[in-house]
Design a protein around this motif. Structure first.
Motif, short mmCIF file in Angstrom:
data_model
loop_
_atom_site.label_atom_id
_atom_site.label_comp_id
_atom_site.label_asym_id
_atom_site.label_seq_id
_atom_site.Cartn_x
_atom_site.Cartn_y
_atom_site.Cartn_z
N TRP A 109 0.81 -1.22 -0.12
CA TRP A 109 -0.13 0.36 0.01
C TRP A 109 0.99 1.29 -0.02
N ALA A 110 0.34 2.14 -0.81
CA ALA A 110 1.16 3.40 -0.60
C ALA A 110 0.75 4.36 0.65
N CYS A 111 -0.06 3.83 1.54
CA CYS A 111 -0.43 4.64 2.82
C CYS A 111 -0.50 3.64 3.84
N GLU A 112 -0.21 4.11 5.14
CA GLU A 112 -0.54 3.42 6.08
C GLU A 112 -1.90 3.49 6.57
N ASP A 113 -2.76 4.60 6.53
CA ASP A 113 -4.16 4.42 7.07
C ASP A 113 -5.00 4.45 5.58
N ARG A 114 -6.04 3.53 6.06
CA ARG A 114 -6.86 3.32 4.68
C ARG A 114 -8.37 3.53 5.38
N ILE A 115 -9.21 3.60 4.21
CA ILE A 115 -10.58 3.48 4.60
C ILE A 115 -11.01 2.12 4.16
N VAL A 116 -11.79 1.61 5.05
CA VAL A 116 -12.29 0.24 4.52
C VAL A 116 -13.91 0.50 4.44
N GLN A 117 -14.34 0.00 3.66
CA GLN A 117 -16.02 -0.19 3.48
C GLN A 117 -16.28 -1.60 3.30
N ASP A 118 -16.99 -2.14 4.21
CA ASP A 118 -17.27 -3.60 4.08
C ASP A 118 -18.71 -3.76 4.88
N LYS A 119 -19.56 -4.59 4.16
CA LYS A 119 -21.01 -4.78 4.98
C LYS A 119 -21.28 -6.26 4.73
N SER A 192 -10.05 11.17 3.42
CA SER A 192 -11.34 11.88 4.05
C SER A 192 -11.89 11.36 5.23
N ASP A 193 -11.53 11.75 6.56
CA ASP A 193 -12.00 11.31 7.59
C ASP A 193 -13.64 11.24 7.67
N ASP A 194 -14.05 12.14 7.17
CA ASP A 194 -15.38 12.30 6.91
C ASP A 194 -16.25 11.16 6.33
N VAL A 195 -15.81 10.82 5.36
CA VAL A 195 -16.11 9.65 4.64
C VAL A 195 -15.88 8.48 5.57
N ALA A 196 -14.93 8.35 5.95
CA ALA A 196 -14.78 7.28 6.88
C ALA A 196 -15.69 6.77 7.94
N THR A 197 -16.12 7.86 8.28
CA THR A 197 -17.08 7.70 9.65
C THR A 197 -18.41 7.99 9.15
N ASP A 198 -18.75 8.12 7.92
CA ASP A 198 -20.11 8.25 7.34
C ASP A 198 -20.68 6.96 7.18
N THR A 199 -21.85 6.70 8.05
CA THR A 199 -22.18 5.31 7.93
C THR A 199 -23.79 5.40 7.14
N GLU A 200 -23.93 6.72 6.63
CA GLU A 200 -25.42 6.81 6.13
C GLU A 200 -25.20 7.19 4.63
N ARG A 201 -24.13 6.64 4.08
CA ARG A 201 -23.53 7.13 2.84
C ARG A 201 -24.76 7.02 1.57
N PRO A 202 -24.85 5.32 1.54
CA PRO A 202 -25.74 5.34 0.45
C PRO A 202 -27.06 6.23 0.42
N GLU A 203 -27.56 6.35 1.51
CA GLU A 203 -28.73 7.22 1.36
C GLU A 203 -28.33 8.62 1.16
N GLN A 204 -27.29 8.93 1.82
CA GLN A 204 -26.82 10.44 1.22
C GLN A 204 -26.77 10.63 -0.29
N LEU A 205 -26.44 9.57 -0.81
CA LEU A 205 -25.99 9.82 -2.21
C LEU A 205 -27.26 10.05 -2.94
N MET A 206 -28.30 9.84 -2.55
CA MET A 206 -29.70 9.98 -3.42
C MET A 206 -29.70 11.45 -3.69
N VAL A 207 -30.23 11.73 -4.80
CA VAL A 207 -30.52 13.13 -5.23
C VAL A 207 -31.93 13.67 -4.62
#
Lengths: 355, 167
Positions: A109-119, A192-207
């Protein structure tokens, strides 16, 4: 015309006379155009050139505009991707930072800190219709992702994105669903830390419902920026910028087009919303324009055989598939104009299932 | 169509011969059935016929062509109807045909035919333009013989034409 007195003979004679009154059929010209059609079919080109043109021309203005937007969304973004074994057109650019090349991406990995999205294998965004994991995602090219590698099997796919040194910056894991590829896991360098902690993302993607009509845009075009961040499937973070255009409408003057700047997001949003369920009404989603309650549109990443609706007055509403020139094979676009609000719909897919 | 039918493997020349012999009548058929672009319908029909020519063997393809035309017009009308729901619906109420003016009679009849429901219109056109038997109409429209009789009876009533013997 003869003097037939029998009403049935008169009817026969009426047909004959009417046929004679019409300009003679230019059979030579008709044969010529039919031959062209036959030739085009034999060479594998699209059947029914004239027919297709007529369909496109005949579709209501609302759909034409929707389609135009859709084409802009998909065609423009899809075109540079090219086949999996070919570099995209952008690879010839003189700006190396915008190139994405197919090549090995190391396991480092090019970075140490990573965002993981996994359901746990569940979809993160729903079906991502036009995504072909073998191809370099056009948004990745635009975002300047340097390296891309794909490992695609029948039911699963893994895309790896890397920096110019070949180190990993993001990994996307897909599962093939019935309607297309589903992003089930995503790991990327921390953007983005915001993204990492955002658990409501799919809903927020709605227009959300566009601000149309009374108290809305008052006829002026505007741009709306949804500042909530999202992670694209290739591992970059963005904000959703929406362009809302007021267009002249036939009736009533309540219509708009909402354009997002990310086609992949567009599709995932659409699929997150409808799941092949038609929408009728006075509102707007990405790439859709609804004139009023009578206009119903359906997008489906799963092949549809037919869509039937039932209006409040008992009217049966039959949807038709609209596929203007340039429209991708997925998602399918179906449309109907009802005489009134449509409450119930049944979508029958080609595999026999219904929704 | 005998040219095409007689050939075990009809080539384009034979298909062309059939085309020249059948196209004009097919265009009028599509027009009488209400097609917006009858020539386009016929093009489409011939293309489909050509694609299916091997299934016809030695049979006369005319009935098959007629059936394709009927179905194509029907499909287009259905599609068109979904797009034109906003347009005002004009119902045609046929006047009784007058014997005093043949042209008026003819026009009134054609207008009345155009105002029939699609299925009734198909039966009338196939019966009185192509002179098909009731059984052939049933085959062409893909409906039961009894349904054809029913449609024709209703159509003739609407046209105020004396019933023919439908038994």
């Amino acid at each position: 015309m003869n003097t037939a007195s029998d009403p049935r003979d008169q009817l026969r004679q009426a047909f004959t006379d009417t046929a004679r009154r019409h300009p003679p059929v230019d059979v030579d010209e008709l044969w010529h155009t039919t031959r062209e059609r036959l030739d085009s079919e034999q060479t594998g080109r699209t059947r029914g050139r004239r027919k297709q043109t007529a369909v496109v021309a005949g579709v209501a203005a609302a759909t034409a505009l929707v389609v135009g937007v859709g084409i802009g969304l998909y065609a423009d973004r899809d075109s540079p991707s090219g086949p999996a074994t070919s570099p995209p057109e952008e690879s010839t650019s003189t700006e190396p930072q915008t190139r994405t090349v197919r090549g090995p991406v190391s396991g480092e990995w090019a970075c140490e800190d990573r965002i993981v999205q996994d359901k746990g294998g569940k979809a993160l965004y729903g079906v991502i219709g036009p995504i072909e994991p073998r191809q370099i995602p056009p948004p990745a090219i635009e975002a300047g992702v340097a390296r891309f590698d794909a490992d695609v099997e029948d039911r699963t796919a893994i895309n790896r994105f890397g920096d110019s040194s070949g180190n990993l910056t993001a990994v996307s894991e897909y599962r093939r669903g019935s309607g297309g590829w589903i992003l089930v896991r995503h790991e990327s360098c921390d953007l983005s830390d915001d993204v990492a902690t955002d658990t409501e993302r799919p809903e927020q993607l709605m227009v959300r419902q566009a601000p149309l009509g009374n108290g809305g845009l008052a006829g002026d075009d505007t741009r709306v920026v949804d500042t909530r961040p999202y992670v694209t499937h290739y591992g970059t973070v963005g904000t959703q910028e929406l362009e809302v255009s007021m267009e002249s409408c036939e009736s009533p003057p309540l219509c708009a087009v909402v354009v997002a700047d990310q086609p992949a997001q567009a599709v995932s949003m659409v699929n997150g919303i409808d799941g092949a369920r038609p929408r009728c009404g006075r509102f707007s989603y990405l790439g859709y324009r609804f004139v009023d309650d009578r206009v119903c549109v359906l997008l489906s990443t799963k092949p549809v055989r037919s869509v039937l609706g039932l209006g409040r007055d008992g009217e049966t509403v039959e949807f038709e598939r609209v596929r203007p020139e340039g429209w991708p094979s997925r998602p399918e676009l179906w449309m109907a104009i009802a005489e009134g609000p449509v409450d119930y719909t049944t979508t029958t897919f080609t595999d026999g299932s219904t929704l | 169509m005998s040219q095409m039918a007689s050939a075990p493997s009809p080539d384009l020349d034979r298909f062309s011969s059939f085309f020249y012999g059948a196209a004009t009548k097919a265009v009028h058929l599509a027009r009488f059935l209400g097609a917006e672009d009858p020539e386009d319908v016929v093009q489409e029909a011939f293309c489909r016929l050509f694609a299916s020519r091997h299934r016809l063997d030695d049979r006369d393809p005319t009935p098959y062509l007629n059936r394709i035309v009927v179905n194509e017009v029907r499909d287009r009308a259905r599609r068109r109807s979904t797009r034109e729901k906003f347009a005002p619906v004009l119902s045609v109420v046929p006047d009784p045909p007058s014997d005093t003016d043949r042209h008026d009679t003819r026009d009134a009849l054609m207008q009345a035919v155009a105002g029939l429901p699609q299925r009734q219109r198909e039966v009338v056109v196939l019966r009185f333009w192509l002179d098909l038997s009731l059984q052939d109409i049933a085959t062409t429209t893909g409906t039961a013989l009894g349904t054809v009789k029913s449609h024709l009876s209703r159509a003739l009533t609407a046209l105020r034409i004396e019933q023919e013997d439908l038994r």
